[in-house]
Design an enzyme around this catalytic site. Structure first.
Site, PDB file in Angstrom:
ATOM      1  N   ASP A 110    -107.298  55.961   1.158  1.00 45.64           N
ATOM      2  CA  ASP A 110    -108.570  55.468   0.636  1.00 45.64           C
ATOM      3  C   ASP A 110    -108.259  54.217  -0.165  1.00 45.64           C
ATOM      4  OD1 ASP A 110    -110.916  54.905  -0.712  1.00 45.64           O
ATOM      5  OD2 ASP A 110    -111.181  56.917  -1.532  1.00 45.64           O
ATOM      6  N   VAL A 111    -108.664  53.052   0.338  1.00 40.92           N
ATOM      7  CA  VAL A 111    -108.277  51.804  -0.316  1.00 40.92           C
ATOM      8  C   VAL A 111    -108.922  51.619  -1.681  1.00 40.92           C
ATOM      9  CG1 VAL A 111    -107.777  50.625   1.869  1.00 40.92           C
ATOM     10  CG2 VAL A 111    -110.065  50.425   0.841  1.00 40.92           C
ATOM     11  N   TYR A 139    -122.732  43.343   0.571  1.00 36.90           N
ATOM     12  CA  TYR A 139    -121.741  42.953   1.580  1.00 36.90           C
ATOM     13  C   TYR A 139    -121.440  41.461   1.496  1.00 36.90           C
ATOM     14  CZ  TYR A 139    -119.569  42.498   6.202  1.00 36.90           C
ATOM     15  OH  TYR A 139    -118.710  42.232   7.240  1.00 36.90           O
TER      16      TYR A 139
END
Length: 247
Positions: free
Chosen positions: A58-59, A152
């Site tokens: 999980d970054v 985003y």
């Protein structure tokens, strides 16, 4: 650099662009660590490849990213290439997107890329021969946003700053850094645009996509250059995508 035998780390390797890039690198002779949250998807990517290392990661978790790079160094002793690819989106304009969604997108797309780059750079500085390459997956949203994509878009604009900073700071250590900006590669994430995507003038317009393997080939080209040569920014889109002239 010499491609054959090089060590690469690909985040978001369980699907889409990440899977396509991982396959391109493996077929070019790289040993590739496949990182992502879904171990089953990573194992599907690795199927048939002896030089693929599956590392669930999980970054957004510093401990998980540290484990990823520890595993790679313990297995292969170095890191020659990082493809910072893991990313998510959230629909909403600035007055609509929730703080939770904003923080989730920034944590994955920006902080995750930072955490991975930090570990990669530390290894690249220490290894012999010194150096390596980082390729960040930006987006054409780093230049021109879609409507209702504030989280985003902000994260991808920030990736551009991260790319430039790593490129500058890496110079004394033979570390190159570039960014690929991809528009409408044919993956599950972009499937809906063929049926219609919201445009800046409010219309819903079907958009063309292109084979994701071409995006992977572009990453492979960037990765295959000698470390004294760098593609700082590369943009690849479907030819007729409404990117140039948006609005």
């Amino acid at each position: 650099m010499t491609v054959s035998g090089g060590v690469a780390v690909v985040t978001g390797a369980g699907s889409g662009i990440g899977r396509a890039v991982a396959h391109a690198l493996l077929e070019a002779g790289y040993r590739v660590a496949l990182a992502g949250r879904r171990e089953d998807a990573l194992r599907e990517t690795a199927e048939g490849y002896a030089d693929a290392l599956v590392v669930p990661c999980d970054v957004t978790s510093p401990a998980s990213v540290a484990n990823l790079f520890d595993r790679v160094r313990d297995t292969w002793g170095r890191v020659d290439l990082l493809f910072n690819n893991a990313g998510i989106g959230a629909h909403g304009a600035v007055d609509e997107v929730s703080l939770e969604d904003w923080e989730r997108v920034i944590a994955t797309n920006l902080t995750g890329a930072f955490l991975c780059a930090r570990h990669a750079v530390r290894i690249m500085k220490e290894q012999d021969p010194q150096g390596g390459r980082i390729i960040n997956n930006g987006s054409i949203a780093a230049y021109a946003p879609r409507p209702a994509s504030v989280a985003y878009t902000a994260s991808k604009h920030a990736i551009t700053g991260l790319t430039k900073s790593i490129s500058l700071d890496g110079r004394p250590y033979n570390i190159a850094c570039g960014q690929i900006d991809i528009g409408n590669a044919a993956t599950d994430m972009t499937a809906a645009v063929e049926h219609g995507a919201l445009q800046a003038d409010g219309r819903i317009v079907p958009e063309k996509r292109f084979d994701v393997r071409h995006a992977a080939s572009a990453v492979l080209y960037m990765a295959s250059l000698p470390l004294d040569t760098n593609v700082l920014f590369l943009t690849i889109t479907a030819t007729t995508m409404p990117f140039i002239g948006r609005g």
